[in-house]
Structures are given as structure tokens and as C-alpha cells.
Scaffold this active site. Structure first.
Site, short mmCIF file in Angstrom:
data_model
loop_
_atom_site.label_atom_id
_atom_site.label_comp_id
_atom_site.label_asym_id
_atom_site.label_seq_id
_atom_site.Cartn_x
_atom_site.Cartn_y
_atom_site.Cartn_z
N PHE A 106 -5.35 -13.98 -16.34
CA PHE A 106 -5.38 -14.97 -15.12
C PHE A 106 -5.37 -14.09 -13.94
O PHE A 106 -5.03 -14.39 -12.86
CB PHE A 106 -4.49 -15.72 -14.98
N ARG A 147 4.34 2.31 -0.06
CA ARG A 147 5.68 3.06 0.14
C ARG A 147 6.34 2.38 1.46
O ARG A 147 6.88 3.31 1.97
CB ARG A 147 5.88 4.57 0.17
N ARG A 148 5.82 1.26 1.65
CA ARG A 148 6.39 0.68 2.90
C ARG A 148 7.02 -0.67 2.76
O ARG A 148 7.30 -1.34 3.88
CB ARG A 148 5.11 0.75 4.16
N GLY A 149 7.20 -0.93 1.51
CA GLY A 149 7.88 -2.28 1.40
C GLY A 149 7.07 -3.20 1.32
O GLY A 149 7.69 -4.47 1.20
N TYR A 200 6.87 -3.85 -12.62
CA TYR A 200 7.62 -5.53 -12.23
C TYR A 200 8.98 -5.84 -12.93
O TYR A 200 9.55 -6.73 -12.49
CB TYR A 200 6.85 -6.59 -12.71
N THR A 210 7.39 -5.42 -2.30
CA THR A 210 8.68 -6.28 -2.18
C THR A 210 8.60 -7.16 -1.39
O THR A 210 9.40 -8.21 -1.69
CB THR A 210 9.86 -5.12 -1.84
N VAL A 221 -2.30 -9.22 -7.29
CA VAL A 221 -1.38 -8.63 -6.58
C VAL A 221 -1.84 -7.36 -6.07
O VAL A 221 -2.31 -6.47 -6.93
CB VAL A 221 -0.21 -8.39 -7.27
#
Length: 413
Positions: free
Chosen positions: A413, A94-96, A127, A99, A86
Site C-alpha cells: 500500500f 538531514r534536516r529533521g 523505521y 522525524t 513517505v
């Protein structure tokens, strides 16, 4: 995803893997990996379970999932998405985007019919807002093997130890690993291809230590345990001060376990054993003569997310009878929110929607932390994270959710 962004979130394509992975590496500092590492992760990446965010023809976000089976209390092997790789490009924070990837990923996991998602967090603070709670912890130590002694059980001397090339005994070691997986919550069943991770040994990771070494333990010609480790030589005016750096160790019985630890303690020209990633209840702690000279440290490891509360709670067993109604809050996955009646014991469990009065109130994050039995619901309540609504319900649930052995994730992992 914010509507003013001209970005495209979609499933990764095989031909895009290199750029996608380069985006990930850059987000983690940009230090190139060895060709050995890169090839391994390329082969393990599940393309159809990987997501990419594109800004034009530039990859600016990555997220993947592995198809795992995770041991839960009671020994069942439960489908779990191993969330991995990730990242969001520093130019697009900070632009989503994170999410949006977490939203898509958990929707996908639910569609696949898997009750759990798990991850190891580079930054644990990230998280929790997506419903993940720290469910396992790792213990590390630096043991002064010049001053600390081991007291081993009878029969230890009957175990035969021998050096072997790691690749040549990999199949035998994996057979031992497969036998111990059902015995401890948090362990992952290694599917074909994942055994290669155990041999990954890039020189850049050695920090002056030797290539990976392996010793197997045998009884009656059968491999019953193994350890993989490195040795880092060092010398001071007073003499040799080398370190043994433990990579992994598994054994099928206490005598084999003790024989392997005694071997690590006794390697010539060394004075310190660095244990690395071990269970918090690892038995070596009860063999040593002086635990104070072992410099114990603990840190979070596997973070757990219940994707389907009912199915997840039914998948495990409970070490004492439990009959409790949870009021669960879950803003990110609202299908989990509401009241659930859990009834279970050591033989099995059921968990269904109910309109009965709630006994305990908590968020899905706390359920994730407690799920594998390593975090006490009572401890979470003492921190104000769980509320007892029926007197006695907390103690009942806390005992039932416990595990005879601490949950543990043996490798990342």
C-alpha cells in the site's frame, strides 16, 4: 523540526495533490507512473490523513496514512494507520523533516484512537528508530515445474476451474478474500475502492509478460477460490521455457487450493512458476515433490508499531495463558514507556499499567515485531533484544504470543 528551517509542515489540501505526489515519485527515482496507477492512488489518498512539508511554495516532504483494519491473532479486526507515501526531497535531507513527519503522524494516530500503525519499508533500517519492528515476512519462490510435481488431496478433481475476465469476477473474488481475511493475522480488510488495486495492470509492470489473467474455482456453482497471474513466453533451442508469474491466489478449502496450484504448474509452454508474495507457511510447500528445486527466498514485509501499548495488546488473544509484566521502553512515544501487566488467553486479554516487578524488558520495537505472532520473543531474546527478569517468563510469553498460522500481508500500500 529544526528551528532554523523556514518550512511548513501541515495537512495536505486536495488541490495540492499533484505536486505532493510528484515529490514522492521523484524521491523514488522519478520514473512516471501510468495514468491508471496515478488515478488509482489519487482516489485512494486520504487527504485529511496526509502530511506535506513546504519550503516556500515547493513541496519537499510527503507522508500519508490509510484507514485500515488489520487482522490480529484471534481474528479481531483492529484499526491501524497504514503509513504510506513517505519521502523527503534529496535537497532537504538531514534536516529533521522525516522525524518531524513521523512525530506528527504518530501523535495524530493516537488522537484518532487507533492502537496500531503499520508500513512496508523501502529501506528497513529507517523505521526502527521510530518504534517499528518487522512483524511479517513474505516467501517467494521460482519453482522448476518440469521437475517438481504436486501431490494433491482427494477431491481436487471435483473442483471446476474456468478462465474469466478479471474485472467480471472481481466481486466474487473479493467475497472469497473477505472470508479468508479473519483467518490469518496481518491481512487487511479491503474497504471500497481498494478492490481496484487487484485489477491494476499497467504495461510497464509486465516486463514482456501477458496482461493479467484470472482463473476461478467453483463448486456447486459457487466461486470458492481464484488465482490471478501473467504468462511470460520464452523459447530456447531445446523448446519452450515460459514463466508463470503468480499475482495472487486464495481458496476456501484444501482441495480448491490444490486445484489452483496444479493448474499453475500445468500451463502449456511454461517451465517455471514465480510465486511472488506468499505466506512463509504457504501450503504449496507441503504438496511439492522436491522443495530444493523451488528456490525459496524470504524478506521482511509489514512493519508494526504499537501506538497504544495497552489497547494493542488487549486487542488480540493469546494461544496459551500468559500473565507477564513488561518493562517497555519507547523514547519516541513516551506515553508507552513503563510497566504493563498483560493477562490473557485464547478468549481475551487485559493490559494495564502496574507497579509490580517486571518479568521481561524490551522496547516497543520488539513488541511490534512479536505482535502478530510471526516473530518469537524467545528469538529476540537470543539476539539480546529482550531481557528475561523472571525465570520462566520468556517461555510463557513466547508461546502465548505465537500464532497457529504465519502472519502475512497479501499486498502493499
Amino acid at each position: 523540526m529544526a528551528s532554523d528551517l523556514a518550512t511548513d509542515l501541515r495537512v495536505l489540501r486536495r488541490e495540492e495533490w499533484n505536486e505532493w505526489y510528484d515529490t514522492l515519485i521523484r524521491a523514488f527515482g522519478g520514473v512516471p507512473e501510468s495514468s491508471e496507477e496515478r488515478e488509482l492512488w489519487n482516489s485512494l489518498t486520504e487527504i485529511d490523513r496526509s502530511l506535506a512539508v513546504w519550503d516556500g511554495d515547493a513541496c519537499v516532504g510527503t507522508a500519508g496514512a490509510f484507514s485500515f483494519r488489520l487482522t490480529v491473532p484471534g481474528g479481531a479486526s483492529v484499526r491501524a494507520a497504514g503509513v504510506t507515501m513517505v519521502s523527503v526531497a534529496a535537497t532537504h535531507r538531514r534536516r529533521g523533516l522525516l522525524t518531524a513527519m513521523m512525530r506528527r503522524q504518530l501523535d495524530d494516530v493516537r488522537e484518532w484512537g487507533w492502537p496500531l500503525a503499520v508500513l512496508t519499508a523501502s529501506e528497513p533500517a529507517i523505521y526502527g528508530r521510530f518504534g517499528y519492528g518487522a512483524g511479517t515476512f513474505n516467501a517467494g519462490a521460482e519453482i522448476d515445474t518440469q521437475r517438481v510435481r504436486l501431490s494433491v488431496p482427494p477431491g481436487t478433481d471435483d473442483v471446476r476451474l474456468r478462465y474469466a475476465k478479471p474485472a467480471e469476477v472481481l466481486a466474487a473474488c473479493e467475497a472469497v478474500y473477505a472470508r479468508v481475511v479473519p483467518e490469518r493475522p496481518g491481512m487487511l480488510a479491503r474497504t471500497p475502492g481498494w478492490e481496484r488495486l487487484m485489477l491494476l495492470d499497467p504495461e510497464s509492470d509486465r516486463d514482456g509478460a501477458s496482461p493479467l489473467q484470472c482463473v476461478v474455482a467453483e463448486r456447486d456453482g459457487e466461486v470458492v477460490g481464484y488465482t490471478r497471474f501473467r504468462v511470460k513466453p520464452d523459447w530456447e533451442p531445446t523448446g519452450p521455457q515460459g514463466k508463470v508469474i503468480l499475482r495472487d491466489l486464495e481458496a476456501l478449502d484444501p482441495e480448491t487450493y490444490a486445484a489452483l496450484w496444479r493448474f499453475l504448474f500445468d500451463i502449456d509452454l511454461t517451465s517455471t512458476l514465480v510465486t511472488g508474495v506468499r505466506p512463509v507457511d504457504d501450503a504449496w510447500q507441503y504438496l511439492v515433490s522436491d522443495i530444493r528445486r523451488c528456490s525459496l527466498r524470504v524478506r521482511d514485509s509489514l512493519h508494526v508499531r504499537l501506538v497504544e501499548v495497552g489497547a494493542a495488546l488487549e486487542a488480540r488473544t493469546y494461544q496459551a495463558p500468559v500473565d507477564v509484566v513488561f518493562e517497555v521502553s519507547d523514547e519516541f512515544c513516551p506515553w508507552n514507556a513503563g510497566r504493563w501487566r498483560l493477562s490473557g488467553d485464547a478468549k481475551g486479554a487485559s493490559c494495564e499499567r502496574t507497579t509490580d516487578a517486571a518479568d521481561l524488558s524490551l522496547s516497543v520495537r520488539e513488541l511490534g515485531s512479536a505482535y502478530l505472532g510471526g516473530v518469537s520473543l524467545a528469538g529476540l531474546a537470543a539476539a539480546g533484544r529482550v531481557r528475561e527478569l523472571r525465570r520462566g517468563a520468556l517461555g510463557e510469553a513466547a508461546v502465548g504470543f505465537g500464532s497457529a498460522v504465519a502472519p502475512w500481508l497479501p499486498h502493499g500500500f
